[in-house]
Motif scaffolding. Structure first.
Motif, mmCIF file in Angstrom:
data_model
loop_
_atom_site.group_PDB
_atom_site.id
_atom_site.type_symbol
_atom_site.label_atom_id
_atom_site.label_comp_id
_atom_site.label_asym_id
_atom_site.label_seq_id
_atom_site.Cartn_x
_atom_site.Cartn_y
_atom_site.Cartn_z
ATOM 1 N N ALA A 150 0.843 -1.208 0.000
ATOM 2 C CA ALA A 150 0.000 0.000 0.000
ATOM 3 C C ALA A 150 0.874 1.252 0.000
ATOM 4 O O ALA A 150 0.576 2.227 -0.698
ATOM 5 C CB ALA A 150 -0.940 -0.006 1.204
ATOM 6 N N ALA A 151 1.946 1.216 0.761
ATOM 7 C CA ALA A 151 2.859 2.371 0.814
ATOM 8 C C ALA A 151 3.495 2.620 -0.555
ATOM 9 O O ALA A 151 3.654 3.775 -0.964
ATOM 10 C CB ALA A 151 3.936 2.144 1.884
ATOM 11 N N ARG A 152 3.827 1.544 -1.256
ATOM 12 C CA ARG A 152 4.387 1.708 -2.605
ATOM 13 C C ARG A 152 3.365 2.349 -3.539
ATOM 14 O O ARG A 152 3.717 3.172 -4.389
ATOM 15 C CB ARG A 152 4.836 0.356 -3.179
ATOM 16 C CG ARG A 152 6.123 -0.175 -2.555
ATOM 17 C CD ARG A 152 6.686 -1.345 -3.332
ATOM 18 N NE ARG A 152 5.797 -2.464 -3.485
ATOM 19 C CZ ARG A 152 5.671 -3.481 -2.611
ATOM 20 N NH1 ARG A 152 6.396 -3.492 -1.504
ATOM 21 N NH2 ARG A 152 4.845 -4.476 -2.857
ATOM 22 N N LEU A 153 2.104 1.997 -3.379
ATOM 23 C CA LEU A 153 1.058 2.544 -4.241
ATOM 24 C C LEU A 153 0.765 4.008 -3.949
ATOM 25 O O LEU A 153 0.440 4.774 -4.844
ATOM 26 C CB LEU A 153 -0.241 1.742 -4.080
ATOM 27 C CG LEU A 153 -0.211 0.319 -4.646
ATOM 28 C CD1 LEU A 153 -1.456 -0.445 -4.225
ATOM 29 C CD2 LEU A 153 -0.086 0.347 -6.155
ATOM 30 N N THR A 154 0.887 4.379 -2.670
ATOM 31 C CA THR A 154 0.559 5.755 -2.297
ATOM 32 C C THR A 154 1.777 6.647 -2.240
ATOM 33 O O THR A 154 1.650 7.861 -2.158
ATOM 34 C CB THR A 154 -0.178 5.807 -0.940
ATOM 35 O OG1 THR A 154 0.651 5.228 0.063
ATOM 36 C CG2 THR A 154 -1.495 5.064 -1.006
#
Length: 155
Positions: A150-154
């Protein structure tokens, strides 16, 4: 490919399928609980963070949820207008604000989880303590991996 490799590949495929299914029903459950209180799933899960960890700053919530600071501001505005949280002065840093959950409103949400909690306890009766520990370890690892994804996506 050896027979053991084939069996592992099939087990991993099945695990992915079951995991997707579990993810879908989890989202639907939390969406249904949230809707009962006029919330969306993100608002309900944010309240879960506040309930488990106590008052947090908007920055803390942004990190936990993966939302941008502007999105967290809007989220908190909605939760505050619905009476679920209040903003309070930070005790040691006057520039920061803490978001405090309204425990009475959170208690209204807890009712929706009571039956589910009983179902979990009942379902766990068929598993040994060692098996449950393996599930706990697996879910912990998967939660960290998903948080990173999720951190990579955001980010």
């Amino acid at each position: 490919m050896t027979e053991a490799d084939a069996k592992r590949a099939e087990t991993l495929r099945h695990l992915m399928e079951v995991g997707r299914n579990h993810s879908a029903v989890t989202v639907m459950f939390h969406s249904a609980v949230a809707a009962k209180q006029g919330l969306n799933a993100t608002e309900e899960k944010t309240l879960d963070h506040l309930q488990r960890q106590g008052p947090l700053t908007a920055k803390d919530l942004a990190e936990l949820t993966g939302l941008t600071p502007a999105s967290v501001t809007g989220l908190l505005d909605r939760l505050e207008s619905k009476g679920f949280v209040r903003r309070a002065k930070h005790p040691t840093d006057k520039r920061r604000v803490l978001v405090e959950p309204n425990q009475e409103k959170l208690a209204e949400l807890a009712v929706f989880f009571e039956d589910w909690a009983r179902d979990i306890v009942e379902a766990c009766e068929e598993f040994s303590t060692d098996e449950l520990n393996t599930v706990v370890r697996f879910l912990s690892v998967m939660s960290e991996r998903q948080r990173a994804a999720a951190a990579r996506l955001t980010g």
